[in-house]
Scaffold this motif. Sequence first.
Motif, mmCIF file in Angstrom:
data_model
loop_
_atom_site.group_PDB
_atom_site.id
_atom_site.type_symbol
_atom_site.label_atom_id
_atom_site.label_comp_id
_atom_site.label_asym_id
_atom_site.label_seq_id
_atom_site.Cartn_x
_atom_site.Cartn_y
_atom_site.Cartn_z
ATOM 1 N N MET A 1 0.786 -0.964 0.014
ATOM 2 C CA MET A 1 -0.043 0.053 0.127
ATOM 3 C C MET A 1 0.838 1.364 -0.009
ATOM 4 N N GLU A 2 1.987 1.114 0.765
ATOM 5 C CA GLU A 2 2.922 2.331 0.781
ATOM 6 C C GLU A 2 3.414 2.670 -0.652
ATOM 7 N N LYS A 3 3.545 1.697 -1.483
ATOM 8 C CA LYS A 3 4.023 1.682 -3.118
ATOM 9 C C LYS A 3 3.117 2.365 -3.671
ATOM 10 N N ARG A 4 1.911 2.161 -3.377
ATOM 11 C CA ARG A 4 0.775 2.893 -4.061
ATOM 12 C C ARG A 4 0.418 4.338 -3.712
ATOM 13 N N MET A 5 0.744 4.637 -2.441
ATOM 14 C CA MET A 5 0.774 6.197 -1.905
ATOM 15 C C MET A 5 2.069 6.702 -2.622
ATOM 16 N N THR A 6 3.190 6.146 -2.643
ATOM 17 C CA THR A 6 4.547 6.865 -3.211
ATOM 18 C C THR A 6 4.175 7.241 -4.707
ATOM 19 N N ARG A 7 3.434 6.079 -5.589
ATOM 20 C CA ARG A 7 3.363 6.510 -6.840
ATOM 21 C C ARG A 7 2.219 7.426 -7.074
ATOM 22 N N LEU A 8 1.381 7.446 -6.230
ATOM 23 C CA LEU A 8 0.325 8.586 -6.256
ATOM 24 C C LEU A 8 0.910 9.972 -6.253
ATOM 25 N N LEU A 9 2.024 10.013 -5.224
ATOM 26 C CA LEU A 9 2.641 11.364 -4.918
ATOM 27 C C LEU A 9 3.530 11.727 -6.243
ATOM 28 N N HIS A 10 4.059 10.608 -6.843
ATOM 29 C CA HIS A 10 4.774 10.958 -8.043
ATOM 30 C C HIS A 10 3.907 11.554 -9.019
ATOM 31 N N VAL A 11 2.766 10.991 -9.169
ATOM 32 C CA VAL A 11 1.874 11.194 -10.290
ATOM 33 C C VAL A 11 1.542 12.869 -10.055
ATOM 34 N N LEU A 12 0.946 12.912 -8.824
ATOM 35 C CA LEU A 12 0.746 14.105 -8.772
ATOM 36 C C LEU A 12 1.562 15.460 -8.608
ATOM 37 N N GLU A 13 2.970 15.012 -8.235
ATOM 38 C CA GLU A 13 4.183 16.011 -8.692
ATOM 39 C C GLU A 13 4.162 16.006 -10.128
ATOM 40 N N ALA A 14 4.032 15.157 -10.893
ATOM 41 C CA ALA A 14 4.219 15.326 -12.536
ATOM 42 C C ALA A 14 3.141 16.179 -12.854
ATOM 43 N N GLU A 15 1.767 16.000 -12.562
ATOM 44 C CA GLU A 15 0.859 16.926 -13.070
ATOM 45 C C GLU A 15 1.117 18.292 -12.592
ATOM 46 N N PHE A 16 1.673 18.437 -11.273
ATOM 47 C CA PHE A 16 2.015 19.969 -10.856
ATOM 48 C C PHE A 16 3.004 20.572 -11.550
ATOM 49 N N ALA A 17 4.063 19.745 -12.027
ATOM 50 C CA ALA A 17 4.987 20.207 -13.002
ATOM 51 C C ALA A 17 4.566 20.381 -14.276
ATOM 52 N N LEU A 18 3.524 19.750 -14.780
ATOM 53 C CA LEU A 18 3.031 19.789 -16.124
ATOM 54 C C LEU A 18 2.162 21.243 -16.052
ATOM 55 N N PHE A 19 1.654 21.717 -14.875
ATOM 56 C CA PHE A 19 0.844 22.748 -14.818
ATOM 57 C C PHE A 19 1.563 23.873 -15.227
ATOM 58 N N TRP A 20 3.047 23.930 -14.597
ATOM 59 C CA TRP A 20 4.058 24.912 -14.652
ATOM 60 C C TRP A 20 4.502 25.059 -15.984
ATOM 61 N N ILE A 21 4.919 23.736 -16.584
ATOM 62 C CA ILE A 21 5.249 23.789 -18.075
ATOM 63 C C ILE A 21 4.348 24.450 -18.819
ATOM 64 N N ARG A 75 -14.939 15.316 4.987
ATOM 65 C CA ARG A 75 -16.449 14.599 4.898
ATOM 66 C C ARG A 75 -16.174 13.338 4.188
ATOM 67 N N TYR A 76 -15.432 13.058 3.241
ATOM 68 C CA TYR A 76 -15.741 12.026 2.223
ATOM 69 C C TYR A 76 -14.568 11.155 2.280
ATOM 70 N N VAL A 77 -13.302 11.651 2.076
ATOM 71 C CA VAL A 77 -12.330 10.657 1.717
ATOM 72 C C VAL A 77 -11.764 9.892 3.126
ATOM 73 N N ARG A 78 -12.015 10.392 4.374
ATOM 74 C CA ARG A 78 -11.856 9.609 5.286
ATOM 75 C C ARG A 78 -12.717 8.474 5.721
ATOM 76 N N GLN A 79 -13.984 8.527 5.066
ATOM 77 C CA GLN A 79 -15.082 7.584 5.242
ATOM 78 C C GLN A 79 -14.737 6.296 4.231
ATOM 79 N N LEU A 80 -13.856 6.558 3.483
ATOM 80 C CA LEU A 80 -13.570 5.549 2.517
ATOM 81 C C LEU A 80 -12.446 4.347 2.905
ATOM 82 N N SER A 81 -12.411 3.230 2.265
ATOM 83 C CA SER A 81 -11.413 2.382 2.444
ATOM 84 C C SER A 81 -10.174 2.846 1.814
#
Length: 113
Positions: A1-21, A75-81
Amino acid sequence: MEKRMTRLLHVLEAEFALFWILVVAGCVLYETDVLPQGSMVGDAQAEYILQTVGILLTVCLIPLSLRMFSLSLTRYVRQLSLPEALVSYRRWCEIRLAMLLDPALFNLTVYYT
């Protein structure tokens, strides 16, 4: 699961970099005359309307995006698995990033036209 979180963070960082690009690419395209500049020069009414729309977009979307993050997380995310929460968190982050990108690109375009 930690691997999925790390991957998610990398994807979000890439999207943020794309914003600036995208923003920097817009500036470069306007400065190198690939995109036309000054098409609204002399039309004071159109300039005023576009600048007002840009200000209103900025004033509305930036606080809304910050507020949406707080509401969606508490309200929403904390209630999910955890797997569902990661998908939802990514979706909300992408929505917020799009809400921040819209006024940036619109105001950039208004500045150069």
